[in-house]
Design a protein around this motif. Structure first.
Motif, PDB file in Angstrom:
ATOM      1  N   ASP A  47       0.843  -1.193   0.000  1.00 19.17           N
ATOM      2  CA  ASP A  47       0.000   0.000   0.000  1.00 19.17           C
ATOM      3  C   ASP A  47       0.881   1.246   0.000  1.00 19.17           C
ATOM      4  O   ASP A  47       1.626   1.497   0.952  1.00 19.17           O
ATOM      5  N   GLU A  48       0.790   2.045  -1.068  1.00 22.56           N
ATOM      6  CA  GLU A  48       1.646   3.227  -1.186  1.00 22.56           C
ATOM      7  C   GLU A  48       1.301   4.289  -0.149  1.00 22.56           C
ATOM      8  O   GLU A  48       2.135   5.135   0.176  1.00 22.56           O
ATOM      9  N   ALA A  49       0.069   4.275   0.362  1.00 23.45           N
ATOM     10  CA  ALA A  49      -0.299   5.268   1.375  1.00 23.45           C
ATOM     11  C   ALA A  49       0.598   5.145   2.600  1.00 23.45           C
ATOM     12  O   ALA A  49       0.993   6.153   3.204  1.00 23.45           O
ATOM     13  N   LEU A  50       0.943   3.911   2.976  1.00 24.89           N
ATOM     14  CA  LEU A  50       1.794   3.711   4.145  1.00 24.89           C
ATOM     15  C   LEU A  50       3.262   3.981   3.838  1.00 24.89           C
ATOM     16  O   LEU A  50       4.094   4.007   4.748  1.00 24.89           O
ATOM     17  N   GLN A  51       3.587   4.157   2.575  1.00 21.92           N
ATOM     18  CA  GLN A  51       4.962   4.493   2.195  1.00 21.92           C
ATOM     19  C   GLN A  51       5.155   6.002   2.048  1.00 21.92           C
ATOM     20  O   GLN A  51       6.265   6.457   1.792  1.00 21.92           O
ATOM     21  N   ARG A  52       4.073   6.765   2.205  1.00 28.59           N
ATOM     22  CA  ARG A  52       4.143   8.213   2.021  1.00 28.59           C
ATOM     23  C   ARG A  52       3.707   8.918   3.309  1.00 28.59           C
ATOM     24  O   ARG A  52       2.696   9.597   3.351  1.00 28.59           O
ATOM     25  N   ILE A  53       4.478   8.739   4.336  1.00 32.87           N
ATOM     26  CA  ILE A  53       4.201   9.386   5.617  1.00 32.87           C
ATOM     27  C   ILE A  53       4.834  10.780   5.575  1.00 32.87           C
ATOM     28  O   ILE A  53       6.061  10.914   5.436  1.00 32.87           O
ATOM     29  N   VAL A  54       4.011  11.818   5.668  1.00 33.65           N
ATOM     30  CA  VAL A  54       4.506  13.194   5.553  1.00 33.65           C
ATOM     31  C   VAL A  54       4.677  13.852   6.921  1.00 33.65           C
ATOM     32  O   VAL A  54       5.276  14.930   7.007  1.00 33.65           O
ATOM     33  N   ALA A  55       4.166  13.264   7.964  1.00 33.14           N
ATOM     34  CA  ALA A  55       4.345  13.780   9.317  1.00 33.14           C
ATOM     35  C   ALA A  55       4.246  12.618  10.289  1.00 33.14           C
ATOM     36  O   ALA A  55       3.498  11.662  10.059  1.00 33.14           O
ATOM     37  N   GLY A  56       5.002  12.677  11.382  1.00 30.05           N
ATOM     38  CA  GLY A  56       5.010  11.555  12.313  1.00 30.05           C
ATOM     39  C   GLY A  56       5.797  10.394  11.737  1.00 30.05           C
ATOM     40  O   GLY A  56       6.726  10.577  10.948  1.00 30.05           O
ATOM     41  N   LYS A  57       5.414   9.189  12.079  1.00 30.45           N
ATOM     42  CA  LYS A  57       6.108   8.013  11.572  1.00 30.45           C
ATOM     43  C   LYS A  57       5.167   6.816  11.536  1.00 30.45           C
ATOM     44  O   LYS A  57       4.104   6.811  12.165  1.00 30.45           O
ATOM     45  N   LEU A  58       5.590   5.828  10.775  1.00 28.00           N
ATOM     46  CA  LEU A  58       4.793   4.603  10.634  1.00 28.00           C
ATOM     47  C   LEU A  58       5.099   3.703  11.823  1.00 28.00           C
ATOM     48  O   LEU A  58       5.971   2.831  11.769  1.00 28.00           O
ATOM     49  N   ASP A  59       4.403   3.920  12.909  1.00 30.36           N
ATOM     50  CA  ASP A  59       4.637   3.164  14.137  1.00 30.36           C
ATOM     51  C   ASP A  59       3.303   2.953  14.842  1.00 30.36           C
ATOM     52  O   ASP A  59       2.685   3.905  15.321  1.00 30.36           O
ATOM     53  N   PHE A  60       2.852   1.698  14.860  1.00 30.80           N
ATOM     54  CA  PHE A  60       1.564   1.389  15.470  1.00 30.80           C
ATOM     55  C   PHE A  60       1.710   0.909  16.918  1.00 30.80           C
ATOM     56  O   PHE A  60       0.787   0.320  17.476  1.00 30.80           O
ATOM     57  N   THR A  61       2.858   1.167  17.527  1.00 25.90           N
ATOM     58  CA  THR A  61       3.070   0.752  18.910  1.00 25.90           C
ATOM     59  C   THR A  61       2.176   1.555  19.849  1.00 25.90           C
ATOM     60  O   THR A  61       2.129   2.788  19.757  1.00 25.90           O
ATOM     61  N   PRO A  62       1.443   0.902  20.763  1.00 32.44           N
ATOM     62  CA  PRO A  62       0.609   1.656  21.723  1.00 32.44           C
ATOM     63  C   PRO A  62       1.478   2.561  22.598  1.00 32.44           C
ATOM     64  O   PRO A  62       2.663   2.288  22.826  1.00 32.44           O
ATOM     65  N   ASP A  63       0.877   3.658  23.104  1.00 32.58           N
ATOM     66  CA  ASP A  63       1.629   4.566  23.967  1.00 32.58           C
ATOM     67  C   ASP A  63       1.723   3.999  25.379  1.00 32.58           C
ATOM     68  O   ASP A  63       1.314   2.850  25.650  1.00 32.58           O
ATOM     69  N   ALA A  64       2.257   4.794  26.295  1.00 32.38           N
ATOM     70  CA  ALA A  64       2.475   4.319  27.668  1.00 32.38           C
ATOM     71  C   ALA A  64       1.186   3.942  28.362  1.00 32.38           C
ATOM     72  O   ALA A  64       1.190   3.101  29.285  1.00 32.38           O
ATOM     73  N   ASP A  65       0.069   4.520  27.945  1.00 27.83           N
ATOM     74  CA  ASP A  65      -1.224   4.212  28.562  1.00 27.83           C
ATOM     75  C   ASP A  65      -1.949   3.075  27.838  1.00 27.83           C
ATOM     76  O   ASP A  65      -3.113   2.784  28.151  1.00 27.83           O
ATOM     77  N   GLY A  66      -1.284   2.466  26.857  1.00 26.87           N
ATOM     78  CA  GLY A  66      -1.893   1.359  26.122  1.00 26.87           C
ATOM     79  C   GLY A  66      -2.875   1.784  25.057  1.00 26.87           C
ATOM     80  O   GLY A  66      -3.640   0.956  24.536  1.00 26.87           O
TER      81      GLY A  66
ATOM     82  N   ASP B 247      -3.953   2.589  21.395  1.00 21.26           N
ATOM     83  CA  ASP B 247      -3.463   2.179  20.082  1.00 21.26           C
ATOM     84  C   ASP B 247      -3.204   3.380  19.169  1.00 21.26           C
ATOM     85  O   ASP B 247      -3.800   4.457  19.326  1.00 21.26           O
ATOM     86  N   ALA B 248      -2.331   3.144  18.172  1.00 20.46           N
ATOM     87  CA  ALA B 248      -1.952   4.204  17.232  1.00 20.46           C
ATOM     88  C   ALA B 248      -2.854   4.177  16.006  1.00 20.46           C
ATOM     89  O   ALA B 248      -3.480   3.163  15.670  1.00 20.46           O
TER      90      ALA B 248
ATOM     91  N   THR C  11     -16.824   2.836  21.653  1.00 21.10           N
ATOM     92  CA  THR C  11     -16.015   4.049  21.492  1.00 21.10           C
ATOM     93  C   THR C  11     -14.626   3.810  22.067  1.00 21.10           C
ATOM     94  O   THR C  11     -14.487   3.287  23.177  1.00 21.10           O
ATOM     95  N   ARG C  12     -13.604   4.196  21.294  1.00 23.22           N
ATOM     96  CA  ARG C  12     -12.228   4.043  21.760  1.00 23.22           C
ATOM     97  C   ARG C  12     -11.413   5.260  21.341  1.00 23.22           C
ATOM     98  O   ARG C  12     -11.674   5.879  20.298  1.00 23.22           O
ATOM     99  N   ARG C  13     -10.421   5.588  22.157  1.00 22.59           N
ATOM    100  CA  ARG C  13      -9.498   6.664  21.819  1.00 22.59           C
ATOM    101  C   ARG C  13      -8.292   6.091  21.093  1.00 22.59           C
ATOM    102  O   ARG C  13      -7.850   4.959  21.377  1.00 22.59           O
ATOM    103  N   PHE C  14      -7.759   6.882  20.147  1.00 20.12           N
ATOM    104  CA  PHE C  14      -6.565   6.491  19.409  1.00 20.12           C
ATOM    105  C   PHE C  14      -5.593   7.673  19.373  1.00 20.12           C
ATOM    106  O   PHE C  14      -6.010   8.839  19.344  1.00 20.12           O
ATOM    107  N   ARG C  15      -4.321   7.341  19.349  1.00 20.69           N
ATOM    108  CA  ARG C  15      -3.289   8.368  19.219  1.00 20.69           C
ATOM    109  C   ARG C  15      -2.865   8.456  17.756  1.00 20.69           C
ATOM    110  O   ARG C  15      -2.569   7.438  17.126  1.00 20.69           O
ATOM    111  N   VAL C  16      -2.844   9.658  17.209  1.00 18.94           N
ATOM    112  CA  VAL C  16      -2.423   9.850  15.819  1.00 18.94           C
ATOM    113  C   VAL C  16      -0.900   9.723  15.763  1.00 18.94           C
ATOM    114  O   VAL C  16      -0.175  10.599  16.263  1.00 18.94           O
ATOM    115  N   ALA C  17      -0.434   8.622  15.179  1.00 15.76           N
ATOM    116  CA  ALA C  17       1.009   8.381  15.096  1.00 15.76           C
ATOM    117  C   ALA C  17       1.630   9.017  13.865  1.00 15.76           C
ATOM    118  O   ALA C  17       2.807   9.393  13.875  1.00 15.76           O
ATOM    119  N   GLY C  18       0.875   9.126  12.782  1.00 18.41           N
ATOM    120  CA  GLY C  18       1.432   9.671  11.546  1.00 18.41           C
ATOM    121  C   GLY C  18       0.346  10.128  10.599  1.00 18.41           C
ATOM    122  O   GLY C  18      -0.843   9.827  10.784  1.00 18.41           O
TER     123      GLY C  18
END
Length: 407
Positions: free
Chosen positions: A125-144, A146-147, A184-191
């Motif tokens: 998927d070329e969309a995941l190869q064109r990250i213009v801000a942030g980074k391609l990292d789906f690791t959850p944050d310290a509070d668990g 998801d990205a 309903t769930r919260r997500f962190r914008v990683a990229g």
């Protein structure tokens, strides 16, 4: 042949021709040039739109999607491994699609949430190869938490930046003592990705398979297997093989079937454009007919003298054929140079901007084709030669005795 071309060239370049003949000849050349140049530019634009849309669609859309209508796909890893062995298949990746409500800063928008396996999806998927801000990292944050990846257009409209938190609401609710409550769930914008396709950059977001399954409240299942092929044009053939291997209850759809209406409209537009703009060249051919008819009338005495000196009728006919060919060739050559030069410059430097919300791309793409230039040249020259036949035959039928009787 040298004699006929010599006489035809003298007629065309003679400074003693009537002014009206010189003017009509100039208009004939300009008419052919305008028709050819306009046709080259119009077809280059049509080809550019078709190829640009196709490339961008194939960059973010699966070549084949294998579904199980009315049910989800279990044991998808084993099935994906089996299907990946089909010759011509580059990869088979599982995905979960769900329409959800994305909320941020008091704004809400319905978007398509796609759950993917990040490692496998990134390769296709070329969309995941064109990250213009942030980074391609789906690791959850310290509070668990998801990205999530969102598109550039949505991020710019809502002023979302990497590190911000958004809320996704799924229509697949959960049953409680108080009734059915949406998940309903919260997500962190990683990229933030930039696919180059407005619809995807505005209305799509990516998360992990596990996060998508959790948001939908399902077990380890997916609703589609997506194929990437070495040659996307073979999608129809490979789709039928995939259905046979998957077994009853599975349905494979190709990128061509999903976008059939779009590409059919572009092909029809190309045909209509060629027909209507080709009329410009046809009108220029009528000008050639007029100028040669006037030349035959003006040079009647010269023709009679030439025939009295032994020039054959075939040679007289060829003289006027060469005149029409010279006018048509000059106009066609000028038109091709102007048309291809404009298309190459405008396509390289993106001179004509567009509204991406309407046209899906931000500029007019021009992709001139050599094949289009060949058939445009053949058509223009065919019209030019056809317009010379009647005047040339009329010149060959002149009777020297009748013309020179009173000279």
């Amino acid at each position: 042949m040298q004699f006929e071309w010599f006489v035809a060239r003298r007629y065309l370049r003679s400074p003693y021709r009537p002014a009206v003949l010189r003017l009509v000849t100039l208009f004939s050349i300009l008419g052919v040039s305008a028709g050819v140049a306009t046709l080259v530019i119009a077809l280059a634009m049509n080809t550019g739109f078709r190829e640009t849309l196709q490339d961008r669609l194939l960059g973010v859309q699966a070549h084949i999607s294998l579904l199980r209508p009315g049910s989800d796909i279990r044991n998808y890893e084993a099935l994906a491994t089996k299907l990946a062995a089909i010759p011509g298949v580059r990869s088979v990746t599982p995905a979960v699609y769900e329409t959800v409500l994305l909320s941020f800063g008091g704004e809400a928008l319905g978007v398509v949430a796609k759950g993917v396996d990040p490692e496998r999806e990134r390769r296709g998927d070329e969309a995941l190869q064109r990250i213009v801000a942030g980074k391609l990292d789906f690791t959850p944050d310290a509070d668990g938490i998801d990205a999530l990846l969102i598109g550039k257009e949505l991020a710019e409209d809502w002023k979302i930046e990497p590190g911000d938190y958004v809320t996704l609401t799924s229509p697949q609710g959960r049953l409680t003592p108080f009734g059915l409550i949406p998940r309903t769930r919260r997500f962190r914008v990683a990229g933030i990705f930039d696919s180059g396709f407005y619809d995807y950059d505005r209305n799509w977001c990516f998360m992990t398979l596990h996060a998508a399954q959790s948001l939908a409240g399902t077990s380890d299942i997916v609703n589609v297997l997506e194929f990437r092929l070495d040659n996307p044009e073979r999608a129809g053939e490979i789709a039928r093989k995939a259905e046979q291997i998957a077994g009853a209850g599975y349905l494979a759809t190709t990128w061509m079937e999903q976008n059939f209406a779009l590409f059919r409209a572009l092909r029809l537009e190309k045909l209509v454009t060629a027909i209507f703009i080709g009329l410009i060249t046809f009108v220029a051919g009528l000008n050639i007919l007029v100028v040669l008819s006037m030349t035959v009338t003006d040079k009647a005495r010269d023709i009679a003298v030439l025939m009295s000196m032994g020039t054959r009728r075939e040679q007289i006919r060829t003289i006027f054929l060469w005149q029409g060919i010279a006018v048509g060739f000059t106009g066609t050559l000028i038109g091709l140079c102007v048309g291809y030069a404009f298309a190459l410059i405008a396509g390289t430097y993106h001179l004509i901007p567009l509204d991406p919300q309407v046209y899906a791309v931000s500029y007019v793409p021009f992709h001139p084709s050599v094949l289009d230039g060949v058939w445009i040249t053949l058509a223009a020259m065919g019209i030019s030669i056809g317009a010379t036949i009647l005047p040339a035959r009329a010149a060959a039928r002149l009777l020297p005795v009748e013309i020179l009787r009173y000279e």
